[in-house]
Scaffold this motif. Structure first.
Motif, PDB file in Angstrom:
ATOM      1  N   SER A 167    -134.573 -37.035 -58.570  1.00 46.31           N
ATOM      2  CA  SER A 167    -134.421 -38.438 -58.970  1.00 46.31           C
ATOM      3  C   SER A 167    -133.035 -38.727 -59.548  1.00 46.31           C
ATOM      4  CB  SER A 167    -135.508 -38.827 -59.979  1.00 46.31           C
ATOM      5  OG  SER A 167    -135.371 -38.069 -61.157  1.00 46.31           O
ATOM      6  N   SER A 168    -132.171 -37.708 -59.625  1.00 44.90           N
ATOM      7  CA  SER A 168    -130.835 -37.892 -60.187  1.00 44.90           C
ATOM      8  C   SER A 168    -129.783 -37.228 -59.298  1.00 44.90           C
ATOM      9  CB  SER A 168    -130.764 -37.286 -61.590  1.00 44.90           C
ATOM     10  OG  SER A 168    -129.431 -37.206 -62.037  1.00 44.90           O
ATOM     11  N   VAL A 169    -128.955 -38.036 -58.665  1.00 42.10           N
ATOM     12  CA  VAL A 169    -127.904 -37.514 -57.783  1.00 42.10           C
ATOM     13  C   VAL A 169    -126.974 -36.582 -58.550  1.00 42.10           C
ATOM     14  CG1 VAL A 169    -125.914 -38.158 -56.357  1.00 42.10           C
ATOM     15  CG2 VAL A 169    -128.006 -39.518 -56.258  1.00 42.10           C
ATOM     16  N   GLU A 170    -126.589 -36.977 -59.760  1.00 39.11           N
ATOM     17  CA  GLU A 170    -125.648 -36.184 -60.541  1.00 39.11           C
ATOM     18  C   GLU A 170    -126.199 -34.795 -60.887  1.00 39.11           C
ATOM     19  OE1 GLU A 170    -126.431 -39.426 -61.234  1.00 39.11           O
ATOM     20  OE2 GLU A 170    -124.571 -40.214 -60.383  1.00 39.11           O
ATOM     21  N   GLY A 217    -136.201 -39.098 -53.182  1.00 33.40           N
ATOM     22  CA  GLY A 217    -135.703 -37.759 -53.511  1.00 33.40           C
ATOM     23  C   GLY A 217    -134.828 -37.204 -52.402  1.00 33.40           C
ATOM     24  N   THR A 218    -135.245 -37.387 -51.167  1.00 34.78           N
ATOM     25  CA  THR A 218    -134.444 -36.936 -50.025  1.00 34.78           C
ATOM     26  C   THR A 218    -133.148 -37.738 -49.934  1.00 34.78           C
ATOM     27  OG1 THR A 218    -136.421 -36.253 -48.818  1.00 34.78           O
ATOM     28  CG2 THR A 218    -134.421 -36.614 -47.511  1.00 34.78           C
ATOM     29  N   LEU A 219    -133.245 -39.042 -50.143  1.00 37.23           N
ATOM     30  CA  LEU A 219    -132.051 -39.883 -50.137  1.00 37.23           C
ATOM     31  C   LEU A 219    -131.064 -39.442 -51.227  1.00 37.23           C
ATOM     32  CD1 LEU A 219    -130.557 -42.350 -48.999  1.00 37.23           C
ATOM     33  CD2 LEU A 219    -131.798 -43.724 -50.685  1.00 37.23           C
ATOM     34  N   ASN A 220    -131.556 -39.136 -52.408  1.00 35.32           N
ATOM     35  CA  ASN A 220    -130.686 -38.666 -53.491  1.00 35.32           C
ATOM     36  C   ASN A 220    -130.039 -37.334 -53.151  1.00 35.32           C
ATOM     37  OD1 ASN A 220    -131.129 -40.902 -55.091  1.00 35.32           O
ATOM     38  ND2 ASN A 220    -132.826 -39.967 -56.204  1.00 35.32           N
ATOM     39  N   LEU A 221    -130.784 -36.452 -52.520  1.00 36.45           N
ATOM     40  CA  LEU A 221    -130.212 -35.171 -52.110  1.00 36.45           C
ATOM     41  C   LEU A 221    -129.111 -35.387 -51.073  1.00 36.45           C
ATOM     42  CD1 LEU A 221    -130.121 -32.104 -52.241  1.00 36.45           C
ATOM     43  CD2 LEU A 221    -132.043 -32.048 -50.634  1.00 36.45           C
ATOM     44  N   LEU A 222    -129.351 -36.261 -50.122  1.00 36.77           N
ATOM     45  CA  LEU A 222    -128.321 -36.564 -49.120  1.00 36.77           C
ATOM     46  C   LEU A 222    -127.085 -37.193 -49.768  1.00 36.77           C
ATOM     47  CD1 LEU A 222    -130.573 -37.901 -46.240  1.00 36.77           C
ATOM     48  CD2 LEU A 222    -129.205 -35.809 -46.213  1.00 36.77           C
ATOM     49  N   GLU A 223    -127.294 -38.054 -50.739  1.00 42.58           N
ATOM     50  CA  GLU A 223    -126.164 -38.652 -51.454  1.00 42.58           C
ATOM     51  C   GLU A 223    -125.374 -37.580 -52.211  1.00 42.58           C
ATOM     52  OE1 GLU A 223    -123.392 -41.308 -52.751  1.00 42.58           O
ATOM     53  OE2 GLU A 223    -124.944 -41.682 -51.249  1.00 42.58           O
ATOM     54  N   ALA A 224    -126.074 -36.642 -52.839  1.00 38.27           N
ATOM     55  CA  ALA A 224    -125.394 -35.552 -53.544  1.00 38.27           C
ATOM     56  C   ALA A 224    -124.592 -34.697 -52.570  1.00 38.27           C
ATOM     57  CB  ALA A 224    -126.418 -34.696 -54.293  1.00 38.27           C
ATOM     58  N   ILE A 225    -125.146 -34.447 -51.394  1.00 39.15           N
ATOM     59  CA  ILE A 225    -124.418 -33.685 -50.372  1.00 39.15           C
ATOM     60  C   ILE A 225    -123.173 -34.454 -49.963  1.00 39.15           C
ATOM     61  CG2 ILE A 225    -124.523 -32.895 -47.971  1.00 39.15           C
ATOM     62  CD1 ILE A 225    -127.510 -32.189 -48.537  1.00 39.15           C
ATOM     63  N   SER A 226    -123.320 -35.747 -49.766  1.00 46.79           N
ATOM     64  CA  SER A 226    -122.183 -36.581 -49.377  1.00 46.79           C
ATOM     65  C   SER A 226    -121.072 -36.546 -50.431  1.00 46.79           C
ATOM     66  CB  SER A 226    -122.668 -38.014 -49.163  1.00 46.79           C
ATOM     67  OG  SER A 226    -121.592 -38.889 -48.987  1.00 46.79           O
TER      68      SER A 226
END
Length: 108
Positions: A39-42, A76-85
């Motif tokens: 739930s947290s990209v950071e 959650g998957t979207l946040n993980l993808l954002e963190a990867i980006s």
């Protein structure tokens, strides 16, 4: 090769952990719920940094609250993808197998 693995305590994830443990050329980094949150990209920065492959198996399959599916699995998957980006090295591979949970139950 460095591999980040979310969902390492599930059926497939635990089997992958055992399989990868036998290969000395692989460094496995299981998702640590005490340090990371979908739930947290950071909070995912350390999980995705310097990895060659991210395998995403984490999610829920049973709940009475449909919004939990959305928050945990989709966001959650979207946040993980954002963190990867944001934080992963260029060329990282993302592996996201799905599950039977995406299909509606057929009355029988």
């Amino acid at each position: 090769m460095k591999i980040g693995l979310s969902g390492s305590h599930g059926f497939i994830g635990s089997a992958l952990m055992k399989h990868f443990a036998n290969n000395p050329s692989l460094m496995l980094f299981p998702f640590d719920k005490t340090k990371h949150s979908l739930s947290s990209v950071e909070s995912l920065k350390d999980f995705v940094e310097k990895k060659d492959i991210i395998i995403h198996l984490a999610g829920i399959i049973e709940t009475k609250n449909v919004s939990d599916f959305y928050k945990i699995n989709t966001l959650g998957t979207l946040n993980l993808l954002e963190a990867i980006s944001r934080y992963a090295k260029k060329g990282v591979h993302f592996i996201f197998p799905s599950s039977f949970a995406v299909y509606e139950e057929i009355p029988g």
